[in-house]
Design a protein around this motif. Sequence first.
Motif, mmCIF file in Angstrom:
data_model
loop_
_atom_site.group_PDB
_atom_site.id
_atom_site.type_symbol
_atom_site.label_atom_id
_atom_site.label_comp_id
_atom_site.label_asym_id
_atom_site.label_seq_id
_atom_site.Cartn_x
_atom_site.Cartn_y
_atom_site.Cartn_z
ATOM 1 N N ALA A 189 0.827 -1.203 0.000
ATOM 2 C CA ALA A 189 0.000 0.000 0.000
ATOM 3 C C ALA A 189 0.861 1.253 0.000
ATOM 4 O O ALA A 189 0.488 2.290 -0.564
ATOM 5 N N ARG A 190 2.039 1.150 0.630
ATOM 6 C CA ARG A 190 2.945 2.296 0.644
ATOM 7 C C ARG A 190 3.715 2.426 -0.668
ATOM 8 O O ARG A 190 4.284 3.476 -0.950
ATOM 9 N N GLY A 191 3.795 1.383 -1.469
ATOM 10 C CA GLY A 191 4.525 1.396 -2.719
ATOM 11 C C GLY A 191 5.615 0.342 -2.708
ATOM 12 O O GLY A 191 5.525 -0.689 -2.039
ATOM 13 N N ILE A 192 6.699 0.593 -3.456
ATOM 14 C CA ILE A 192 7.870 -0.270 -3.516
ATOM 15 C C ILE A 192 8.937 0.323 -2.595
ATOM 16 O O ILE A 192 9.302 1.489 -2.722
ATOM 17 N N TYR A 244 14.360 4.021 0.348
ATOM 18 C CA TYR A 244 13.642 4.812 -0.644
ATOM 19 C C TYR A 244 12.279 4.169 -0.864
ATOM 20 O O TYR A 244 12.169 2.943 -0.949
ATOM 21 N N VAL A 245 11.244 4.991 -0.949
ATOM 22 C CA VAL A 245 9.874 4.532 -1.171
ATOM 23 C C VAL A 245 9.403 5.103 -2.508
ATOM 24 O O VAL A 245 9.504 6.318 -2.738
ATOM 25 N N TYR A 246 8.890 4.224 -3.390
ATOM 26 C CA TYR A 246 8.444 4.628 -4.721
ATOM 27 C C TYR A 246 7.006 4.168 -4.928
ATOM 28 O O TYR A 246 6.595 3.117 -4.437
ATOM 29 N N ASP A 247 6.267 4.988 -5.659
ATOM 30 C CA ASP A 247 4.862 4.660 -5.933
ATOM 31 C C ASP A 247 4.461 5.325 -7.227
ATOM 32 O O ASP A 247 5.158 6.212 -7.752
ATOM 33 N N SER A 248 3.302 4.918 -7.729
ATOM 34 C CA SER A 248 2.760 5.480 -8.958
ATOM 35 C C SER A 248 1.248 5.573 -8.832
ATOM 36 O O SER A 248 0.610 4.726 -8.176
ATOM 37 N N LEU A 249 0.676 6.584 -9.443
ATOM 38 C CA LEU A 249 -0.776 6.757 -9.460
ATOM 39 C C LEU A 249 -1.397 6.142 -10.709
ATOM 40 O O LEU A 249 -2.530 6.489 -11.067
ATOM 41 N N ASP A 250 -0.661 5.237 -11.346
ATOM 42 C CA ASP A 250 -1.198 4.519 -12.501
ATOM 43 C C ASP A 250 -2.180 3.455 -11.994
ATOM 44 O O ASP A 250 -1.811 2.555 -11.240
ATOM 45 N N ARG A 251 -3.441 3.546 -12.413
ATOM 46 C CA ARG A 251 -4.491 2.649 -11.936
ATOM 47 C C ARG A 251 -4.193 1.203 -12.287
ATOM 48 O O ARG A 251 -4.460 0.283 -11.486
ATOM 49 N N LEU A 267 -2.406 -1.460 -9.862
ATOM 50 C CA LEU A 267 -3.112 -2.172 -8.799
ATOM 51 C C LEU A 267 -3.659 -3.519 -9.269
ATOM 52 O O LEU A 267 -4.017 -4.357 -8.440
ATOM 53 N N ASP A 268 -3.746 -3.708 -10.582
ATOM 54 C CA ASP A 268 -4.229 -4.993 -11.094
ATOM 55 C C ASP A 268 -3.190 -6.096 -10.958
ATOM 56 O O ASP A 268 -3.463 -7.246 -11.303
ATOM 57 N N HIS A 269 -1.980 -5.753 -10.499
ATOM 58 C CA HIS A 269 -0.900 -6.733 -10.397
ATOM 59 C C HIS A 269 -0.324 -6.709 -8.980
ATOM 60 O O HIS A 269 0.904 -6.645 -8.797
ATOM 61 N N LEU A 270 -1.213 -6.785 -7.989
ATOM 62 C CA LEU A 270 -0.759 -6.693 -6.604
ATOM 63 C C LEU A 270 0.087 -7.891 -6.202
ATOM 64 O O LEU A 270 0.993 -7.768 -5.375
ATOM 65 N N GLY A 271 -0.168 -9.048 -6.747
ATOM 66 C CA GLY A 271 0.578 -10.235 -6.356
ATOM 67 C C GLY A 271 1.810 -10.501 -7.200
ATOM 68 O O GLY A 271 2.430 -11.559 -7.075
ATOM 69 N N THR A 272 2.193 -9.555 -8.059
ATOM 70 C CA THR A 272 3.317 -9.764 -8.968
ATOM 71 C C THR A 272 4.636 -9.449 -8.263
ATOM 72 O O THR A 272 4.733 -8.510 -7.469
ATOM 73 N N SER A 273 5.660 -10.233 -8.582
ATOM 74 C CA SER A 273 7.010 -9.932 -8.119
ATOM 75 C C SER A 273 7.674 -9.001 -9.131
ATOM 76 O O SER A 273 7.579 -9.227 -10.342
ATOM 77 N N TRP A 274 8.360 -7.980 -8.615
ATOM 78 C CA TRP A 274 8.910 -6.939 -9.481
ATOM 79 C C TRP A 274 10.439 -6.880 -9.355
ATOM 80 O O TRP A 274 10.991 -6.961 -8.263
ATOM 81 N N LYS A 333 8.572 8.657 -3.477
ATOM 82 C CA LYS A 333 7.463 9.185 -2.685
ATOM 83 C C LYS A 333 8.031 10.007 -1.530
ATOM 84 O O LYS A 333 8.722 9.485 -0.650
ATOM 85 N N GLU A 334 7.735 11.292 -1.561
ATOM 86 C CA GLU A 334 8.260 12.183 -0.535
ATOM 87 C C GLU A 334 7.401 12.093 0.726
ATOM 88 O O GLU A 334 6.167 12.039 0.660
ATOM 89 N N ALA A 335 8.055 12.062 1.871
ATOM 90 C CA ALA A 335 7.338 12.026 3.153
ATOM 91 C C ALA A 335 6.786 13.414 3.479
ATOM 92 O O ALA A 335 7.486 14.420 3.361
ATOM 93 N N VAL A 336 5.504 13.446 3.894
ATOM 94 C CA VAL A 336 4.830 14.707 4.226
ATOM 95 C C VAL A 336 4.940 14.943 5.726
ATOM 96 O O VAL A 336 4.692 14.031 6.526
ATOM 97 N N PRO A 337 5.334 16.134 6.152
ATOM 98 C CA PRO A 337 5.400 16.414 7.598
ATOM 99 C C PRO A 337 4.045 16.218 8.263
ATOM 100 O O PRO A 337 2.982 16.485 7.680
ATOM 101 N N MET A 338 4.064 15.742 9.513
ATOM 102 C CA MET A 338 2.818 15.562 10.254
ATOM 103 C C MET A 338 2.170 16.892 10.594
ATOM 104 O O MET A 338 0.951 17.040 10.513
ATOM 105 N N ALA A 339 2.948 17.824 11.022
ATOM 106 C CA ALA A 339 2.408 19.128 11.420
ATOM 107 C C ALA A 339 2.064 19.941 10.187
ATOM 108 O O ALA A 339 2.861 20.063 9.255
ATOM 109 N N LEU A 340 0.855 20.524 10.212
ATOM 110 C CA LEU A 340 0.430 21.333 9.075
ATOM 111 C C LEU A 340 1.323 22.545 8.878
ATOM 112 O O LEU A 340 1.553 22.991 7.757
#
Length: 727
Positions: free
Chosen positions: A545-548, A557-564, A567-574, A613-620
């Motif tokens: 859910a957090r990405g790769i 390093y955390v990586y993600d994509s907003l490509d829909r 999600l169709d390949h959740l069980g795939t090894s990359w 994927k950049e980490a967002v600060p907790m404090a607004l």
Amino acid sequence: MAVVYNDKVCVPANELIILDTRRKVGSQGGFISEGTYASMVRRGQLRVVRRSTPGSSALIEFDTMRPDIKQQYTAANGDPYADLAARSQKGILEEEMRYNNRAYNFFSAYRYGADRCLPPEKIDGYTLAVNVMEALLRLRDRQKRSAIGGRTRINVWERLGEQCQAILEVRDSRGKQMFPHNLPKSWKALKRKCETYEAARAESEEEGFLSVIHKNYGNAAASRMREKQSREHSGLAESLIRQFLGLHMNWNNVQVMEEYNKAAAVFGLEEIRSPQTVGAYREKFNVVTKTRRKGVGAWNSALKKQVRRTPPKTAFTFLVFDGWDVELLYRRTQVKRVRRGGTVKEETTETYYNRKTIVVVLDACCKYPVGYAIGDNECDALIREALINSVRHGKELFGARYMPVQMQCDNYHKKSLFPFYERMCKYLVPAEVKNAQAKVVEPYFLYLINKYFKKFPSFAGFGITASKEIQPNLAWLRDHRHLIPTEEECVRKIHEVMAQERAMKIDAYMEAWRNTPDDRKIRFPDEPYLALMGEIGRRTHKLEARGIILERNGMRYVYDSLDRSLLDHLGTSWTVRYDPDDMSHILITNAGKRGTKDEGKEIGTLRYLLDEKEAVPMALIDQEERHFEQRRKIREFNDSLKREIIETAENDVETIRSNVYNTGLPGHNILERLLITDSRGQHKDNRNALRLEAEDIEPEEEPETKVRIPEDDDDYDFDPTTAGFSR
């Protein structure tokens, strides 16, 4: 000094031009400038009857000059007619001499054998002989006409022979012979030669000129070897000579002569008596025998016509690369385990003959080393590393990745490397096999030796085919081998040399890049770049859910994509590909599933480019504009996904309802399946009536079915891997 040329009184052009000591043109008595002279020649005010040649001035016809020019010339150099009259007393034959320009042109264009021409001294000698003989024949005819009764009472040729020898004593102001002919000294031999020339000239002028040429310069002096050949053996002698000269063993002239004489005895040919004869044939047949004797490399370097090329004036337009063993020695320590006396011991051996290999990617524009890699030997991995370095260095210079328009490579491991080359550039032009002149990187290595590596004490020297005079003193290297650097020091020196090369040429190279048109600047997108040149991670990854999540050098390093579709390949090894110099993007490709024979092996049928994927600060209060933008994109993606789930569920319910509850009465199914008639024998009327009644029934409203999706926390996503709380 005035001269008579083609029966015209002429004066040298240098006597008209003012002396120019710097260009060595003109004379002390000149009275017009060189520019004025050239202008008068173009306008036709000075008529040039003979152009200038090295060592002699051009001749100007005196009678065609303007009156004022004539007057100035006469005042400075005297009357040319009076000068010629005073010099006419030198000899009748000299006065009768005429320059035959047609003879000079004929002897200059004359060819004998295959394509040989006469030597320059022979051309001048034959031309002078024709001029003297024609003058002698004219004097002879004049003497005959003046004789009483048309008969000569004195021996004309004796007097002509004396005059012919007398002109050998005529010399110019510098003491040089003016008529150095080689005609016979005896009047009888002179008579025969002149009459032979006259008889040949009667047939045609060309035949007369040919009669002057010696037989050694014509077809009359053919090879005796060719004369001895019989009809059935025509051309056999030369064929044998060419065959022996073309053997790969590279026989010398004596060996060729010995083997040829053995064959000549069998076929009845004349033997060769001197190795010099073989040397003459070696030179004659060198073109057709050198390739067989030396191989294809000799054909490419010495015989084959080369295309003259000019380097591009724009950067990243033409790249050429090759590997080279750097002529720089380093010492290496090797530890071996050996068994001695029943025990295993470690022996340390230090060698001093080791060299590193460098693959240089050279931009033909400015000869700039845009990429290089250093290794122990040339291999596929080292070549790929050098090409990757060229793309990454180009990004450092130009701010973005670019691929070259054209690349030139050799044929080393072309089955495995050519697909890599073709994906890296627009045009791939392999160099011809055994043709080192086709690649400009070859002379670049010699340039590196002379400019840099030759100055190091550990310089190893040139190739084995180089002259011994330019090789280093090997005895000194052997006695001072303790000064040979280590492997690390040698690599550092090579890096320093390439850094100096780049620093020296960077300004000109960047100027060439600024002059490069936009249509030649081909961008190298992240996805094809990582697919071709990215480093591959050690293990496969699963999409969470957090990405790769990728860990490298102690960093996470955390990586993600907003490509829909991802999600169709959740069980795939990359499998992960990344650029160690730019970790902002990674490329993931599908790999074999666990438990299969292809487990962990890259398949590559699926490919996605993920951003870090950049980490967002907790404090607004700590969040910036880009953080709010990132949260907005994630929120919109989640909302879109939520709507997709709800709409899909509602559509499924509606589809099932329309297919299951498609009839109004249970009995209707009986009439559809069974043909049961009523008391009147009717079946269709009853079936149609039931259908009409079913359409009039008001359907009862079903309770609304909704699929509820729990709401996400819009503020934060809790990540247990990044939180520092104790559990």
